[in-house]
Write a protein that holds these residues in place. Structure first.
Motif, PDB file in Angstrom:
ATOM      1  N   ASP A 292      -3.452  28.789  33.184  1.00  0.00           N
ATOM      2  CA  ASP A 292      -4.009  30.104  33.526  1.00  0.00           C
ATOM      3  C   ASP A 292      -5.386  30.282  32.906  1.00  0.00           C
ATOM      4  O   ASP A 292      -6.317  30.807  33.542  1.00  0.00           O
ATOM      5  CB  ASP A 292      -3.086  31.225  33.050  1.00  0.00           C
ATOM      6  N   ASN A 296      -8.742  30.843  35.060  1.00  0.00           N
ATOM      7  CA  ASN A 296      -9.476  32.101  34.907  1.00  0.00           C
ATOM      8  C   ASN A 296     -10.915  31.867  34.467  1.00  0.00           C
ATOM      9  O   ASN A 296     -11.829  32.610  34.860  1.00  0.00           O
ATOM     10  CB  ASN A 296      -8.765  33.012  33.903  1.00  0.00           C
ATOM     11  N   SER A 301     -10.230  32.618  41.181  1.00  0.00           N
ATOM     12  CA  SER A 301      -9.293  33.521  41.841  1.00  0.00           C
ATOM     13  C   SER A 301      -9.875  34.010  43.161  1.00  0.00           C
ATOM     14  O   SER A 301     -11.092  34.032  43.359  1.00  0.00           O
ATOM     15  CB  SER A 301      -8.975  34.721  40.945  1.00  0.00           C
TER      16      SER A 301
END
Length: 415
Positions: A292, A296, A301
């Motif tokens: 993650d 990120n 995203s």
């Protein structure tokens, strides 16, 4: 540094060098490898004393490297090996414990013998602060950046599990050269600072399944120890099965010992298959946080408006980051020197219905031999082996100048 320099040749020719000295000192800090550092000032020793006589060479101070200590510990140590600028020591006794030492936290009967763990006596928040300091010092002393350009280092992210997290262990035992075993050898891991195996019946950082596998494998060795002609390293690898990728309730685990057997791990409901003997991150509990974080920081995203369109994953292995970071980009190119790993990266992409990946067999710099995506629209993930990236690749990467680089490292002092 000259004050601490040791004439090793003089030591080797000194009549009394084999007589180990025991001294008291205070640990002032931890080194990057986790051992404590202390300074022993030789001019404080009585003139003409045997201890001063044994302190060989022209050095006026000794830097002592001591395992299993924390800053502030006052300890008694035994010097056993001289290097050019420091002395390796065994910890003999804690004379006065540091406020940062809490021996009630130790969770392993082999701690301070086995070389596997160093910090069990430190509160976990202190361990994380030390690891943060290692990274800060690496930038400070090795980056060659002006002080005002050295970046701030964020606090370390804690592992969800402090114990029982490792999904792979490799205990071993030795057989003397040109000699037959006369008794069951110790089966376990290396002793700190010695070429000796510590007999380990249970490892507190291994998962319960791994420890059950260790128990079973130890029994096998016990039954046929006399037949071994050479030492053996035993693979213990956790395998996870689910009825479906997201069906955690159906999950079951088993210990695999055949390095060629294909095993499965799940990361955020992504499924990964690979041979049990190949490389894969060994702390599954923290992998969702790591993947993650990488994703990120690549700004991959779907909501990102200024993030890159393309992703290059150097040293991609069996596809962990290529696959978990594939959302939000048009395409992913992964490169890996191991053809077998690339084959499993392709398999894993299909298992997870990821269709925008391409994997290449070769050295990391091979990605620059292909038609590259526009640099200002591309992010690069670097996850090299412990030795770091080679200079050829780094020079080409600097010339390419991608929009974003995320570097995953198990050795902050390499690059």
């Amino acid at each position: 540094m000259d004050d601490a320099k040791i004439d090793v040749k003089q030591i080797l020719n000194f009549e009394g060098f084999r007589e180990a000295r025991i001294v008291e000192c205070e640990i002032i800090k931890l080194g990057a490898n986790g051992d404590g550092l202390a300074v022993h000032r030789l001019h404080d020793l009585p003139e003409g004393s045997q201890e001063r006589t044994n302190a060989i060479g022209s050095s006026r101070i000794e830097v002592l490297v001591v395992p299993f200590v924390v800053p502030g510990d006052k300890v008694k140590v035994k010097l056993y090996k001289a290097q050019t600028y420091y002395q390796l020591c065994d910890l003999v006794e804690i004379v006065e414990a540091s406020p940062d030492r809490d021996d009630s936290l130790v969770n392993c009967q082999y701690f301070a013998k086995c070389s596997g763990c160093q910090f069990q006596m430190m509160p976990y928040d202190k361990q994380l602060l030390h690891k943060q300091k290692v990274i800060e010092n690496a930038y400070k002393y090795f980056s060659q950046l002006p002080t005002d350009l050295v970046p701030a280092v964020d606090p370390c992210v804690a592992s969800p599990l402090k114990y029982n997290y490792r999904t792979k262990l490799t205990p071993h035992f030795d057989v003397p050269r040109k000699k037959a075993l006369t008794e069951l050898p110790p089966i376990g891991f290396g002793m700190k600072g010695r070429s000796v195996v510590v007999d380990i019946e249970e490892c507190s950082i291994g998962t319960p399944v791994i420890n059950q596998g260790m128990k079973e494998q130890r029994e096998i060795v016990k039954d046929k120890w006399a037949s071994y002609k050479r030492g053996v390293t035993i693979l213990l690898r956790e395998n996870t099965s689910r009825a479906a990728n997201d069906d955690v309730a159906s999950e079951s685990k088993a210990c695999v010992t055949d390095p060629k057997q294909i095993i499965t791990e799940f990361v955020n409901n992504y499924r990964f298959e690979f041979p049990a003997g190949s490389f894969f991150q060994n702390n599954n509990s923290i992998l969702p946080l790591i993947t993650d974080y990488v994703r990120n920081n690549l700004r991959l995203s779907a909501e990102s408006t200024d993030g890159p369109k393309y992703l290059v994953d150097a040293y991609c292995g069996s596809g962990l980051f290529s696959i978990t970071c594939s959302t939000g980009v048009e395409s992913v190119i992964g490169v890996e020197i191991s053809a077998d790993s690339v084959r499993y990266a392709e398999i894993n992409a299909k298992l997870n219905n990821v269709q925008n990946t391409k994997f290449i067999v070769g050295e990391a710099e091979k990605i620059f031999a292909n038609s590259l995506t526009p640099a200002n629209e591309t992010s690069v993930i670097l996850d090299p082996p412990r030795k770091g990236c080679d200079s050829v690749f780094l020079d080409q990467l600097i010339t390419y100048l991608p929009k974003k680089i995320v570097y995953i490292s198990c050795n902050v002092h390499s690059q």
